[in-house]
Design a protein around this motif. Structure first.
Motif, PDB file in Angstrom:
ATOM      1  N   VAL A 111       9.288 -31.807 -53.425  1.00  0.00           N
ATOM      2  CA  VAL A 111       9.305 -33.203 -52.972  1.00  0.00           C
ATOM      3  C   VAL A 111      10.431 -33.505 -51.987  1.00  0.00           C
ATOM      4  N   LEU A 112      11.414 -32.617 -51.883  1.00  0.00           N
ATOM      5  CA  LEU A 112      12.553 -32.866 -50.998  1.00  0.00           C
ATOM      6  C   LEU A 112      12.368 -32.150 -49.660  1.00  0.00           C
ATOM      7  N   ASP A 113      12.841 -32.773 -48.608  1.00  0.00           N
ATOM      8  CA  ASP A 113      12.792 -32.158 -47.277  1.00  0.00           C
ATOM      9  C   ASP A 113      13.970 -31.223 -47.058  1.00  0.00           C
ATOM     10  N   VAL A 114      15.101 -31.575 -47.645  1.00  0.00           N
ATOM     11  CA  VAL A 114      16.333 -30.802 -47.486  1.00  0.00           C
ATOM     12  C   VAL A 114      16.958 -30.637 -48.868  1.00  0.00           C
ATOM     13  N   ILE A 115      17.429 -29.435 -49.165  1.00  0.00           N
ATOM     14  CA  ILE A 115      18.135 -29.186 -50.411  1.00  0.00           C
ATOM     15  C   ILE A 115      19.621 -29.411 -50.179  1.00  0.00           C
ATOM     16  N   SER A 116      20.264 -30.128 -51.102  1.00  0.00           N
ATOM     17  CA  SER A 116      21.717 -30.280 -51.025  1.00  0.00           C
ATOM     18  C   SER A 116      22.302 -30.135 -52.418  1.00  0.00           C
ATOM     19  N   TRP A 117      23.559 -29.673 -52.466  1.00  0.00           N
ATOM     20  CA  TRP A 117      24.194 -29.527 -53.777  1.00  0.00           C
ATOM     21  C   TRP A 117      25.683 -29.803 -53.679  1.00  0.00           C
ATOM     22  N   ASP A 118      26.302 -30.002 -54.853  1.00  0.00           N
ATOM     23  CA  ASP A 118      27.702 -30.383 -54.963  1.00  0.00           C
ATOM     24  C   ASP A 118      28.465 -29.244 -55.630  1.00  0.00           C
ATOM     25  N   SER A 119      29.459 -28.706 -54.931  1.00  0.00           N
ATOM     26  CA  SER A 119      30.164 -27.501 -55.390  1.00  0.00           C
ATOM     27  C   SER A 119      31.624 -27.827 -55.681  1.00  0.00           C
ATOM     28  N   TYR A 120      32.051 -27.549 -56.919  1.00  0.00           N
ATOM     29  CA  TYR A 120      33.422 -27.828 -57.334  1.00  0.00           C
ATOM     30  C   TYR A 120      34.010 -26.651 -58.120  1.00  0.00           C
ATOM     31  N   PRO A 121      34.268 -25.533 -57.459  1.00  0.00           N
ATOM     32  CA  PRO A 121      34.851 -24.385 -58.173  1.00  0.00           C
ATOM     33  C   PRO A 121      36.299 -24.666 -58.607  1.00  0.00           C
ATOM     34  N   THR A 122      36.736 -23.959 -59.617  1.00  0.00           N
ATOM     35  CA  THR A 122      38.128 -24.059 -60.069  1.00  0.00           C
ATOM     36  C   THR A 122      38.936 -22.943 -59.401  1.00  0.00           C
ATOM     37  N   TRP A 123      39.166 -23.092 -58.104  1.00  0.00           N
ATOM     38  CA  TRP A 123      39.886 -22.064 -57.369  1.00  0.00           C
ATOM     39  C   TRP A 123      41.274 -21.834 -57.962  1.00  0.00           C
ATOM     40  N   HIS A 124      41.731 -20.600 -57.851  1.00  0.00           N
ATOM     41  CA  HIS A 124      43.093 -20.189 -58.201  1.00  0.00           C
ATOM     42  C   HIS A 124      43.342 -20.158 -59.712  1.00  0.00           C
ATOM     43  N   ASP A 125      42.284 -19.970 -60.499  1.00  0.00           N
ATOM     44  CA  ASP A 125      42.495 -19.682 -61.920  1.00  0.00           C
ATOM     45  C   ASP A 125      43.286 -18.375 -62.064  1.00  0.00           C
ATOM     46  N   TYR A 126      42.989 -17.461 -61.151  1.00  0.00           N
ATOM     47  CA  TYR A 126      43.681 -16.171 -61.116  1.00  0.00           C
ATOM     48  C   TYR A 126      44.139 -15.922 -59.675  1.00  0.00           C
ATOM     49  N   LYS A 127      45.017 -14.958 -59.509  1.00  0.00           N
ATOM     50  CA  LYS A 127      45.487 -14.638 -58.162  1.00  0.00           C
ATOM     51  C   LYS A 127      44.333 -14.189 -57.280  1.00  0.00           C
ATOM     52  N   ASP A 128      43.441 -13.387 -57.849  1.00  0.00           N
ATOM     53  CA  ASP A 128      42.262 -12.896 -57.132  1.00  0.00           C
ATOM     54  C   ASP A 128      41.112 -13.860 -57.388  1.00  0.00           C
ATOM     55  N   ASP A 129      40.649 -14.528 -56.332  1.00  0.00           N
ATOM     56  CA  ASP A 129      39.563 -15.512 -56.461  1.00  0.00           C
ATOM     57  C   ASP A 129      38.189 -14.896 -56.262  1.00  0.00           C
ATOM     58  N   SER A 130      38.102 -13.576 -56.143  1.00  0.00           N
ATOM     59  CA  SER A 130      36.844 -12.971 -55.716  1.00  0.00           C
ATOM     60  C   SER A 130      35.725 -13.121 -56.743  1.00  0.00           C
ATOM     61  N   GLN A 131      36.044 -13.039 -58.037  1.00  0.00           N
ATOM     62  CA  GLN A 131      34.981 -13.169 -59.021  1.00  0.00           C
ATOM     63  C   GLN A 131      34.394 -14.574 -59.003  1.00  0.00           C
ATOM     64  N   LEU A 132      35.248 -15.579 -58.895  1.00  0.00           N
ATOM     65  CA  LEU A 132      34.761 -16.956 -58.777  1.00  0.00           C
ATOM     66  C   LEU A 132      33.997 -17.135 -57.476  1.00  0.00           C
ATOM     67  N   ALA A 133      34.500 -16.564 -56.395  1.00  0.00           N
ATOM     68  CA  ALA A 133      33.821 -16.685 -55.097  1.00  0.00           C
ATOM     69  C   ALA A 133      32.418 -16.105 -55.162  1.00  0.00           C
ATOM     70  N   ALA A 134      32.250 -15.013 -55.896  1.00  0.00           N
ATOM     71  CA  ALA A 134      30.925 -14.408 -56.020  1.00  0.00           C
ATOM     72  C   ALA A 134      29.974 -15.328 -56.760  1.00  0.00           C
ATOM     73  N   SER A 135      30.451 -16.013 -57.816  1.00  0.00           N
ATOM     74  CA  SER A 135      29.560 -16.928 -58.544  1.00  0.00           C
ATOM     75  C   SER A 135      29.217 -18.149 -57.712  1.00  0.00           C
ATOM     76  N   VAL A 136      30.169 -18.632 -56.888  1.00  0.00           N
ATOM     77  CA  VAL A 136      29.857 -19.733 -55.965  1.00  0.00           C
ATOM     78  C   VAL A 136      28.827 -19.272 -54.944  1.00  0.00           C
ATOM     79  N   ALA A 137      28.992 -18.042 -54.462  1.00  0.00           N
ATOM     80  CA  ALA A 137      28.022 -17.485 -53.514  1.00  0.00           C
ATOM     81  C   ALA A 137      26.633 -17.425 -54.137  1.00  0.00           C
TER      82      ALA A 137
END
Length: 690
Positions: free
Chosen positions: A269-295
């Motif tokens: 029913v939608l013409d365009v998909i949109s979403w709201d992203s609020y990751p908890t950056w910097h839980d750890y020094k390496d953000d890569s695992q969180l970045a992968a889940s956001v991806a």
């Protein structure tokens, strides 16, 4: 696939950059509104989402409409070259409506009606609420549907939740009648003979309740499907009420990773998909695992319509509702925003433009802080991103060329987590899906997140982790996919139940049994400190060696034509198959019978993707925590190199010729990325137009 899509709006051919804007909170201070426009232009913002929670300002009393402030707002934006997504205000209703028409308020699963307050505290089925939303929406459409500033409709806000009122109970029963046709068919599908729960009248059926029925899993599953259906019907009702004036305006509805709604159905029913992203950056020094889940979620929302989506909300700094509200470190705003663009977003937008002075989100991040000026670190971060987005506007409409897909169905998710199976302390479905996606992301492999009803054409590799709910049709499609030359990867706890949550008879994995060439006899949940292992057999076709740690889940399987690649190392099932390969037709089907860790998944997918001929963004090995993502128009590839590792990194490019996307300068074969660094490159496309 199409490599170039039209811009979301022909009025705004560049990347959209803006925020949720709530001028109705500042109508008492016109100077603030004038200053806002100056700051929007300074920040490189070209679009605002307006009117999202403005019902009380648009209709302060029933039938009394006050549109003058919105007239002035849209005219002011247009005069300054700024556009607007105009929202329908149904996300929160005015107090007068709750007082006069209490039926619009939700009834919770405990059958108690809510008081006025919060957001989305309304019944999508209520005739009064539908009448009132239709009226206000039509008036908005008639007044602003052809306004030059308006680029589209922002329908409500973050749909979610359910209502258990009498209207919804009747609608649920009608939905069930249409689906099953008879009580006999429903009773068979829900297996209600268990515990003598057989229904003899439609009126006996109630939605799940904490003080009522929760153990009929077919009921639970169909209730969730109904809630999605009813929410989409309300969304369609809203779209219909605004569309008649100007059918060319696109409609979107921002989503927020809510488990309770099947977002894949919204794409209808939608013409365009949109979403709201609020990751908890910097839980750890390496953000890569969180970045992968956001991806993963960027890939999911892009895949819903197989075209660019919108990042409708993000925070330019912090939130005020997460367990810890941490500031974005230098560079992270640019990095995280461009990650969305890299995965297919044609916008970067924020909640919010200006911080509220009071109430619950007064400390939520915003472009304009309570200080009220541009001399802040956050504003400068936003303005810097605005410049970058302007420089790379040629990327608008380009596609993300994925040859790999992960199968992710909402009803599988619901049924699996309701299954009372091997690990009721946490079956970890989402974490499992993220882990498989992350192994591909680390290699720079583009991945679509698809549903079982989507087309499998064009993919070389399909990954189906924990496909617990597997329809016969899905099994047939996957079998055909493999027979025609595709590679399938499946795991433990797959092919267990059908679409009604009834167990497949004759042996698991049910409809996947022939494709995978195995029979799964038993499954065991392990305690957290239990361990087993996967020992790779000598000379296996993957070329892997040694032992990998297994934990949490072990499935005991028999081969029925499949080749054993690895076996268990411990317990009474030592030496039994734990990893298999079945060759079927022109393709291959792998089965992973136990839960394995990141080291195995990295090694496994490095080999399997190469074997399947899956393209990577770069033909070189990426450093830990660095991702490479490609968008393309079929002539030019746009390559995003992003460093989430928390440390400076050096990236070796392959032998193709690269230029900097912003400057047009040639790029050397080695690129340095600082902490939270991102580099945007161009090259001649390796993907042909089709």
């Amino acid at each position: 696939m199409t490599r170039q899509h039209a811009p979301i709006s022909p009025k705004l051919p560049g990347l959209m950059h803006g925020a949720d804007y709530n001028p109705d909170q500042w109508l008492h201070d016109p100077a603030v509104l004038e200053e806002d426009v100056r700051l929007m232009k300074l920040a490189g913002c070209n679009v605002m989402a307006v009117g999202i929670f403005s019902w009380a300002s648009l209709e302060p009393n029933e039938g009394q409409f006050t549109f003058e402030w919105m007239d002035q707002l849209l005219d002011r934006l247009h005069a300054n070259g700024i556009f607007a997504w105009l929202a329908t205000p149904s996300g929160a209703r005015p107090a007068w409506m709750s007082q006069k028409y209490p039926e619009v308020l939700r009834v919770e699963s405990n059958r108690v009606r809510n008081l006025h307050g919060m957001r989305h505290n309304h019944c999508y089925t209520s005739p009064v609420y539908r009448e009132k939303t239709s009226l206000i929406n039509r008036k908005l459409a008639e007044r602003y549907g052809n306004h030059p500033a308006v680029v589209g409709w922002h329908i409500s806000n973050e749909f979610g939740g359910d209502c258990h009122c009498d209207y919804c109970q009747v609608a649920f029963r009608d939905w069930l009648k249409a689906k099953y046709g008879s009580l006999d068919a429903l009773n068979r599908a829900w297996w209600t003979a268990f515990w003598a729960h057989t229904y003899t009248s439609w009126d006996q059926i109630e939605s799940p309740a904490p003080h009522g029925e929760t153990m009929v899993h077919g009921l639970n599953l169909d209730w969730r499907r109904f809630v999605t259906s009813q929410t989409i019907d309300f969304c369609r009702h809203e779209i219909d009420s605004v569309r008649s004036v100007n059918p060319s305006l696109p409609a979107t509805a921002n989503m927020h990773m809510i488990e309770g709604l099947d977002y894949r159905k919204f794409s209808e029913v939608l013409d365009v998909i949109s979403w709201d992203s609020y990751p908890t950056w910097h839980d750890y020094k390496d953000d890569s695992q969180l970045a992968a889940s956001v991806a993963f979620y960027h890939d999911l929302f892009r895949s819903l319509k197989q075209k660019p989506f919108m990042l409708m909300e993000s925070t330019p700094s912090l939130t005020n509702w997460q367990p810890v509200s941490k500031l974005k470190r230098p560079g992270m705003h640019q990095l995280s925003s461009l990650q969305a663009v890299a995965h297919g977003s044609d916008s970067v937008q924020y909640f919010q433009w200006r911080k509220s002075r009071g109430s619950s989100e007064k400390f939520h991040g915003a472009v304009i802080d309570h200080a009220g000026h541009e001399n802040t670190r956050v504003f400068q971060d936003v303005a810097h991103l605005g410049q970058t987005l302007n420089h790379i506007s040629e990327i608008v409409g380009t596609a993300t060329p994925a040859e790999t897909a992960i199968l992710f169905d909402w009803d599988n998710r619901w049924a699996l987590k309701d299954s009372q199976g091997p690990r009721n302390m946490g079956i970890k479905y989402e974490e499992t899906v993220y882990a498989h996606h992350r192994a591909l992301w680390k290699q720079g492999i583009a991945t679509d997140i698809i549903g079982s009803e989507d087309s499998f054409d064009g993919y070389r590799l399909i990954v189906a982790p924990m496909l617990y709910l597997c329809r016969e049709e899905t099994g047939s499609k996957l079998q055909q996919f493999v027979e025609q030359g595709g590679t399938l990867v499946s795991t433990y706890w797959s092919g267990i139940v059908n679409e009604s949550d009834l167990c497949h008879l004759g042996g698991f994995p049910g409809p996947l049994r022939k494709t995978l060439g195995i029979w799964a006899e038993e499954i065991e949940g392990l305690y957290d400190d239990d361990r087993n292992g996967l020992k790779m057999l000598n000379d296996n076709v993957l070329g892997l060696s040694g032992t990998y740690e297994a934990h949490e889940i072990c499935e005991l399987i028999h081969t029925e034509g499949a080749e054993v690649l690895g076996v268990y190392t411990d317990d009474f099932y030592v030496g039994r198959p734990a990893l298999t390969l079945n060759r079927l037709g022109h393709g291959r089907a792998y089965y992973i019978a136990t839960r394995l860790k990141e080291d195995f998944l990295s090694d496994f997918y490095a080999t399997v993707t190469a074997e399947a001929g899956v393209n990577r963004a770069l033909q070189t090995k990426l450093p830990q925590g660095v991702s490479a993502t490609v968008r393309t128009n079929g002539t030019t590839d746009y390559v995003f190199l992003m460093n989430f590792s928390g440390e400076p990194q050096q990236v070796e490019l392959d032998e193709r010729n690269y230029t900097d996307m912003e400057t047009g300068d040639s790029v050397s074969s080695t690129i340095g990325l600082p902490v939270n660094g991102v580099r945007l490159l161009k090259r001649q496309s390796t993907y042909s137009e089709s």
